[in-house]
Design a protein around this motif. Structure first.
Motif, mmCIF file in Angstrom:
data_model
loop_
_atom_site.group_PDB
_atom_site.id
_atom_site.type_symbol
_atom_site.label_atom_id
_atom_site.label_comp_id
_atom_site.label_asym_id
_atom_site.label_seq_id
_atom_site.Cartn_x
_atom_site.Cartn_y
_atom_site.Cartn_z
ATOM 1 N N SER A 153 -55.105 -102.178 -4.803
ATOM 2 C CA SER A 153 -56.552 -101.989 -4.333
ATOM 3 C C SER A 153 -56.754 -102.377 -3.111
ATOM 4 O O SER A 153 -57.611 -101.599 -2.449
ATOM 5 N N HIS A 156 -58.165 -98.381 -0.531
ATOM 6 C CA HIS A 156 -59.643 -98.123 -1.050
ATOM 7 C C HIS A 156 -60.256 -98.316 0.175
ATOM 8 O O HIS A 156 -59.961 -99.341 1.158
ATOM 9 N N ASP A 183 -52.886 -94.939 -8.504
ATOM 10 C CA ASP A 183 -52.821 -93.807 -9.274
ATOM 11 C C ASP A 183 -51.944 -92.393 -8.381
ATOM 12 O O ASP A 183 -52.650 -93.041 -6.477
ATOM 13 N N ARG A 185 -52.260 -89.842 -6.504
ATOM 14 C CA ARG A 185 -53.197 -89.133 -5.652
ATOM 15 C C ARG A 185 -54.013 -90.311 -5.074
ATOM 16 O O ARG A 185 -53.576 -90.007 -3.476
ATOM 17 N N GLY A 186 -54.494 -91.449 -5.337
ATOM 18 C CA GLY A 186 -55.092 -91.871 -4.462
ATOM 19 C C GLY A 186 -54.043 -92.650 -3.463
ATOM 20 O O GLY A 186 -53.978 -93.231 -1.963
ATOM 21 N N ALA A 189 -53.035 -90.361 -0.471
ATOM 22 C CA ALA A 189 -53.731 -90.617 0.110
ATOM 23 C C ALA A 189 -54.126 -92.001 1.443
ATOM 24 O O ALA A 189 -54.445 -92.091 2.289
ATOM 25 N N GLY A 190 -54.333 -92.410 0.663
ATOM 26 C CA GLY A 190 -53.884 -94.010 1.018
ATOM 27 C C GLY A 190 -53.192 -94.602 2.009
ATOM 28 O O GLY A 190 -53.650 -94.652 3.655
#
Length: 372
Positions: A153, A156, A183, A185-186, A189-190
């Motif tokens: 988290s 984000h 996730d 993909r997340g 990307a993060g």
């Protein structure tokens, strides 16, 4: 010829680990991998509560590659405002000095850099993060890595920028481990966004993200040699051991950039497995790892194959690595249809979410910029 790191690291990344993809291994299995490490571009991250003792043993046996110790205290306890370093802050106090500094010096007796034993940082644990950062700043040793095991988290928008700001305020090397089964993909990307904000940070205990991270500006990374070393879970009470287990070792199929049980490969290829040219296999076929008696040679194959990837990535011009890695992942993703047509079996091979995430993440040239 080895390419230079994609950003000027300004001394924040110690030379002993800079621009390397290390192998993250459970300390009990270190002997399976130590002989396969390419000392010019890799090394070992020994993991677990016996990692420090194993580091001393490896040095006594003559291992001279890059070596780090990760006692993985984040697996058993969370960081708090009062005790950001579990087992250190709430353990027996030394007669003088900071207990964190004592532990870091103990690691540095064998390791090239010391990993701060930060507890797991749950969502919103800003006070614990700040407390850990303040302690590392007080130690003030450029060989100490501010290690942050963060829940997914934190990647984000909002928490990510806060995390990056805290990391930038700590001089010297730093590294992130991402927990909580993000996730794919997340998560990818993060990590990329964090490296844009904190170029030169390390990425530990991961899978394909070790290569994606180095391609996107990480100072150093660590690829987990087995599934438990490629992710971090939040701390939880110990669970009883489950019965049974796999009947064969897990084997890397380099063309598909994923791991499969040796028995699965043997069944899928049905006597027509491809030959492998890695240092361990030397032309032998990949369908031979069909029993647990083959664990050691399978580990040798896995490590040797990863070393090929490391050398290939480092041979690419630094600014072009992100594009190269995205294309390499896309090539592997496209290969699933080819290999499934070859074996003519249902079910066939299925691409991992990790591979799909790095294949789909847009590649772009990394423009060198000053850290600061």
């Amino acid at each position: 010829m080895t390419a230079s790191a994609p950003v000027p690291l300004s001394g924040d990344v110690p030379a002993a680990v800079a621009d390397r993809v290390l192998l993250q291994v459970g300390y009990r299995r270190a002997a399976r991998y130590s002989g396969q490490v390419d000392a010019a571009c890799s090394g070992l991250v020994l993991t677990g509560d016996g990692a420090l003792a194993k580091a001393g043993q490896l040095r006594e046996e003559g291992f001279d590659g890059a070596l780090l110790v990760d006692e993985a205290r984040y697996r058993v306890a969370a960081a708090t405002d009062e005790a950001p370093f579990p087992g250190v802050d709430d353990g027996p106090a030394p007669l003088f000095g900071d207990p964190l500094e004592h532990l870091m010096l103990a690691q540095l007796a064998f390791a090239d850099v010391a990993l701060a034993p930060t507890g797991y940082l749950h969502a919103g644990a800003k006070g614990a993060l700040e407390a850990a950062a303040a302690r590392v700043r007080r130690v003030g040793d450029p060989r100490v890595v501010f290690t942050v095991p963060v829940d997914a988290s934190w990647l984000h928008p909002g928490p990510l920028e806060y995390l990056a700001d805290v990391l930038r305020r700590v001089p010297g090397p730093k590294a992130v481990l991402v927990g909580g089964r993000p996730d794919a993909r997340g998560g990818a990307a993060g990590v990329v966004r964090l490296l844009e904000l904190v170029p030169g940070a390390g990425v530990l205990r991961t899978g394909l993200g070790a290569f994606g991270g180095l391609a996107r500006g990480a100072g150093f990374t660590a690829f987990g040699v087995d599934g438990s070393m490629r992710y971090t879970v939040p701390p939880a009470p110990p669970q009883p051991a489950s019965g049974g287990g796999p009947g064969s070792p897990v084997v890397l199929f380099p063309e598909l950039m994923d791991f499969f049980l040796g028995l699965t490969l043997a069944k899928r290829f049905d006597g027509e497995a491809p030959a492998c040219s890695c240092r361990q296999c030397q032309g032998a076929c990949l369908d031979r790892f069909t029993s647990m008696s083959q664990q050691v040679p399978a580990a040798g194959h896995n490590a040797s194959s990863v070393m090929v990837w490391v050398r290939q990535l480092r041979a690419v011009a630094a600014a072009d690595r992100a594009v190269w890695w995205q294309q390499r992942c896309q090539q592997a993703l496209d290969g699933f249809a080819v290999w499934n047509a070859w074996i003519k079996q249902v079910p066939g091979f299925t691409a991992s979410a990790d591979l799909s995430a790095w294949a789909e993440l847009p590649g772009r040239r990394v423009v060198a910029r000053q850290v600061g």
